[in-house]
Design a protein around this motif. Structure first.
Motif, mmCIF file in Angstrom:
data_model
loop_
_atom_site.group_PDB
_atom_site.id
_atom_site.type_symbol
_atom_site.label_atom_id
_atom_site.label_comp_id
_atom_site.label_asym_id
_atom_site.label_seq_id
_atom_site.Cartn_x
_atom_site.Cartn_y
_atom_site.Cartn_z
ATOM 1 N N GLU A 111 0.835 -1.204 0.000
ATOM 2 C CA GLU A 111 0.000 0.000 0.000
ATOM 3 C C GLU A 111 0.870 1.255 0.000
ATOM 4 O O GLU A 111 0.577 2.218 -0.720
ATOM 5 C CB GLU A 111 -0.921 -0.013 1.218
ATOM 6 C CG GLU A 111 -2.067 0.983 1.142
ATOM 7 C CD GLU A 111 -3.076 0.773 2.251
ATOM 8 O OE1 GLU A 111 -4.249 1.133 2.043
ATOM 9 O OE2 GLU A 111 -2.693 0.271 3.327
ATOM 10 N N ARG A 112 1.949 1.242 0.783
ATOM 11 C CA ARG A 112 2.856 2.394 0.793
ATOM 12 C C ARG A 112 3.495 2.611 -0.580
ATOM 13 O O ARG A 112 3.787 3.739 -0.971
ATOM 14 C CB ARG A 112 3.951 2.200 1.851
ATOM 15 C CG ARG A 112 3.498 2.375 3.280
ATOM 16 C CD ARG A 112 4.673 2.605 4.216
ATOM 17 N NE ARG A 112 5.621 1.511 4.207
ATOM 18 C CZ ARG A 112 5.591 0.477 5.037
ATOM 19 N NH1 ARG A 112 4.613 0.385 5.950
ATOM 20 N NH2 ARG A 112 6.510 -0.475 4.984
ATOM 21 N N SER A 113 3.702 1.511 -1.302
ATOM 22 C CA SER A 113 4.293 1.608 -2.641
ATOM 23 C C SER A 113 3.271 1.979 -3.706
ATOM 24 O O SER A 113 3.638 2.228 -4.859
ATOM 25 C CB SER A 113 4.962 0.275 -3.018
ATOM 26 O OG SER A 113 6.003 -0.044 -2.115
ATOM 27 N N GLY A 114 1.992 1.989 -3.342
ATOM 28 C CA GLY A 114 0.950 2.356 -4.291
ATOM 29 C C GLY A 114 0.479 1.224 -5.183
ATOM 30 O O GLY A 114 -0.193 1.469 -6.190
ATOM 31 N N PHE A 115 0.803 -0.037 -4.797
ATOM 32 C CA PHE A 115 0.454 -1.175 -5.651
ATOM 33 C C PHE A 115 -0.886 -1.816 -5.277
ATOM 34 O O PHE A 115 -1.465 -2.541 -6.088
ATOM 35 C CB PHE A 115 1.550 -2.232 -5.609
ATOM 36 C CG PHE A 115 2.874 -1.744 -6.144
ATOM 37 C CD1 PHE A 115 2.919 -0.947 -7.271
ATOM 38 C CD2 PHE A 115 4.068 -2.067 -5.522
ATOM 39 C CE1 PHE A 115 4.125 -0.478 -7.781
ATOM 40 C CE2 PHE A 115 5.279 -1.610 -6.014
ATOM 41 C CZ PHE A 115 5.310 -0.808 -7.141
ATOM 42 N N VAL A 116 -1.357 -1.595 -4.062
ATOM 43 C CA VAL A 116 -2.671 -2.083 -3.647
ATOM 44 C C VAL A 116 -3.372 -0.987 -2.850
ATOM 45 O O VAL A 116 -2.731 -0.055 -2.354
ATOM 46 C CB VAL A 116 -2.597 -3.368 -2.780
ATOM 47 C CG1 VAL A 116 -1.845 -4.470 -3.497
ATOM 48 C CG2 VAL A 116 -1.993 -3.079 -1.408
ATOM 49 N N SER A 117 -4.678 -1.103 -2.746
ATOM 50 C CA SER A 117 -5.455 -0.202 -1.900
ATOM 51 C C SER A 117 -6.380 -1.034 -1.037
ATOM 52 O O SER A 117 -6.794 -2.134 -1.436
ATOM 53 C CB SER A 117 -6.260 0.788 -2.743
ATOM 54 O OG SER A 117 -7.198 0.104 -3.561
ATOM 55 N N ARG A 118 -6.687 -0.526 0.157
ATOM 56 C CA ARG A 118 -7.592 -1.210 1.075
ATOM 57 C C ARG A 118 -8.734 -0.279 1.448
ATOM 58 O O ARG A 118 -8.535 0.920 1.629
ATOM 59 C CB ARG A 118 -6.851 -1.669 2.334
ATOM 60 C CG ARG A 118 -5.903 -2.820 2.092
ATOM 61 C CD ARG A 118 -5.269 -3.310 3.384
ATOM 62 N NE ARG A 118 -4.281 -2.366 3.919
ATOM 63 C CZ ARG A 118 -3.606 -2.556 5.042
ATOM 64 N NH1 ARG A 118 -3.818 -3.656 5.746
ATOM 65 N NH2 ARG A 118 -2.726 -1.673 5.454
ATOM 66 N N SER A 119 -9.922 -0.857 1.544
ATOM 67 C CA SER A 119 -11.094 -0.072 1.918
ATOM 68 C C SER A 119 -12.079 -0.978 2.648
ATOM 69 O O SER A 119 -12.057 -2.206 2.462
ATOM 70 C CB SER A 119 -11.754 0.537 0.674
ATOM 71 O OG SER A 119 -12.145 -0.486 -0.230
ATOM 72 N N PRO A 120 -12.948 -0.402 3.503
ATOM 73 C CA PRO A 120 -13.928 -1.218 4.218
ATOM 74 C C PRO A 120 -14.912 -1.869 3.254
ATOM 75 O O PRO A 120 -15.305 -1.280 2.246
ATOM 76 C CB PRO A 120 -14.635 -0.213 5.134
ATOM 77 C CG PRO A 120 -13.712 0.960 5.224
ATOM 78 C CD PRO A 120 -13.000 1.009 3.902
ATOM 79 N N CYS A 121 -15.300 -3.086 3.562
ATOM 80 C CA CYS A 121 -16.301 -3.791 2.758
ATOM 81 C C CYS A 121 -17.662 -3.122 2.963
ATOM 82 O O CYS A 121 -18.070 -2.896 4.108
ATOM 83 C CB CYS A 121 -16.361 -5.263 3.183
ATOM 84 S SG CYS A 121 -17.665 -6.211 2.369
ATOM 85 N N PRO A 122 -18.381 -2.779 1.890
ATOM 86 C CA PRO A 122 -19.688 -2.121 2.047
ATOM 87 C C PRO A 122 -20.667 -2.940 2.875
ATOM 88 O O PRO A 122 -21.469 -2.377 3.630
ATOM 89 C CB PRO A 122 -20.179 -1.965 0.599
ATOM 90 C CG PRO A 122 -18.931 -1.976 -0.224
ATOM 91 C CD PRO A 122 -17.995 -2.913 0.483
ATOM 92 N N ALA A 123 -20.616 -4.263 2.771
ATOM 93 C CA ALA A 123 -21.557 -5.119 3.500
ATOM 94 C C ALA A 123 -21.170 -5.305 4.957
ATOM 95 O O ALA A 123 -22.037 -5.567 5.798
ATOM 96 C CB ALA A 123 -21.656 -6.482 2.806
ATOM 97 N N ASN A 124 -19.880 -5.191 5.254
ATOM 98 C CA ASN A 124 -19.403 -5.368 6.632
ATOM 99 C C ASN A 124 -18.144 -4.529 6.789
ATOM 100 O O ASN A 124 -17.067 -4.940 6.388
ATOM 101 C CB ASN A 124 -19.114 -6.849 6.922
ATOM 102 C CG ASN A 124 -18.733 -7.091 8.373
ATOM 103 O OD1 ASN A 124 -18.438 -6.147 9.120
ATOM 104 N ND2 ASN A 124 -18.735 -8.350 8.771
ATOM 105 N N ARG A 125 -18.290 -3.353 7.387
ATOM 106 C CA ARG A 125 -17.191 -2.398 7.442
ATOM 107 C C ARG A 125 -16.061 -2.853 8.365
ATOM 108 O O ARG A 125 -15.002 -2.227 8.401
ATOM 109 C CB ARG A 125 -17.702 -1.022 7.853
ATOM 110 C CG ARG A 125 -18.720 -0.457 6.860
ATOM 111 C CD ARG A 125 -19.082 0.984 7.198
ATOM 112 N NE ARG A 125 -17.957 1.890 7.028
ATOM 113 C CZ ARG A 125 -17.601 2.402 5.860
ATOM 114 N NH1 ARG A 125 -18.247 2.076 4.741
ATOM 115 N NH2 ARG A 125 -16.583 3.235 5.799
ATOM 116 N N ARG A 126 -16.265 -3.942 9.089
ATOM 117 C CA ARG A 126 -15.172 -4.486 9.905
ATOM 118 C C ARG A 126 -14.196 -5.280 9.043
ATOM 119 O O ARG A 126 -13.086 -5.577 9.472
ATOM 120 C CB ARG A 126 -15.731 -5.386 11.011
ATOM 121 C CG ARG A 126 -16.527 -4.637 12.073
ATOM 122 C CD ARG A 126 -17.121 -5.589 13.074
ATOM 123 N NE ARG A 126 -18.040 -6.532 12.437
ATOM 124 C CZ ARG A 126 -18.657 -7.536 13.067
ATOM 125 N NH1 ARG A 126 -18.420 -7.741 14.353
ATOM 126 N NH2 ARG A 126 -19.472 -8.327 12.418
#
Length: 200
Positions: A95-110
């Motif tokens: 993620e720091r290198s900009g190769f992946v991104s992470r985000s909360p799942c719309p159905a379960n934000r955990r």
């Protein structure tokens, strides 16, 4: 670009001493050869991946996301075959290198969903090139038939080791037996970080 520094021991005639610091009198045994070959395979992989600013293991995560699309962090750990804590560290670097991104799942934000970025997808051809080069160097001197035979034999060895390490419904081999803990507990995957200069 990060640099990887791997120390290699050579004999007086210039040949590589692949068993230096290995198994002593057992250096020609199958057990020792497996250990040393695995160690040197990882070292060469680290050197080649450093050319595209990746660490060993990161190429598998990018490949899995490229093949399977966005995944939860836990699902991605299962696909790649590492424990969740190892996956967390790997994703932080990617993620720091900009190769992946992470985000909360719309159905379960955990639940954290992981997706390859355009920069990560653009790197996949380079990952393929590195893996092809790794196989080329690793199998130098072998015929195509010998490479196929080696692959078939290693699949058998892998299957045997898998059955011994993760018996169906049983305790993981070598894991401590503690009352009340799940039988399917899986040990953390060992990580051997390449020696690098600069930040990951």
């Amino acid at each position: 670009m990060a640099e990887t520094r791997i120390e290699t021991v050579y004999e007086a005639d210039g040949s590589c001493d692949g068993t230096s610091g290995g198994c002593g009198e057992y250096e020609e045994s199958l057990n020792c050869l497996m250990v040393v070959a695995g160690r040197d395979h990882r070292a060469l992989l680290a050197n080649l991946l450093a050319e595209i600013d990746l660490y060993p293991g990161q190429e598998r995560v990018l490949g899995a996301l490229g093949d399977h699309g966005p995944q939860s962090q836990n699902a991605l750990a299962r696909i790649v075959g590492v424990d969740v804590s190892t996956m967390t560290k790997t994703l932080q670097r990617l993620e720091r290198s900009g190769f992946v991104s992470r985000s909360p799942c719309p159905a379960n934000r955990r639940i954290s969903m992981v997706e390859i970025t355009p920069a990560g997808r653009a790197l996949l051809p380079e990952v393929d090139r590195v893996m092809a080069e790794l196989q080329h160097r690793m199998t130098r001197g072998l015929t195509d038939e010998q490479v196929e035979e080696l692959s078939a034999l290693l699949k058998v060895v892998k299957g045997n080791l898998c059955r011994e390490t993760y018996p169906p419904g049983g305790q993981v081999a070598g894991a401590p037996s503690t009352p009340g803990t799940p039988a399917e507990r899986i040990p953390a995957t060992a990580r051997i970080e390449p020696v690098r200069t600069g930040t990951a």
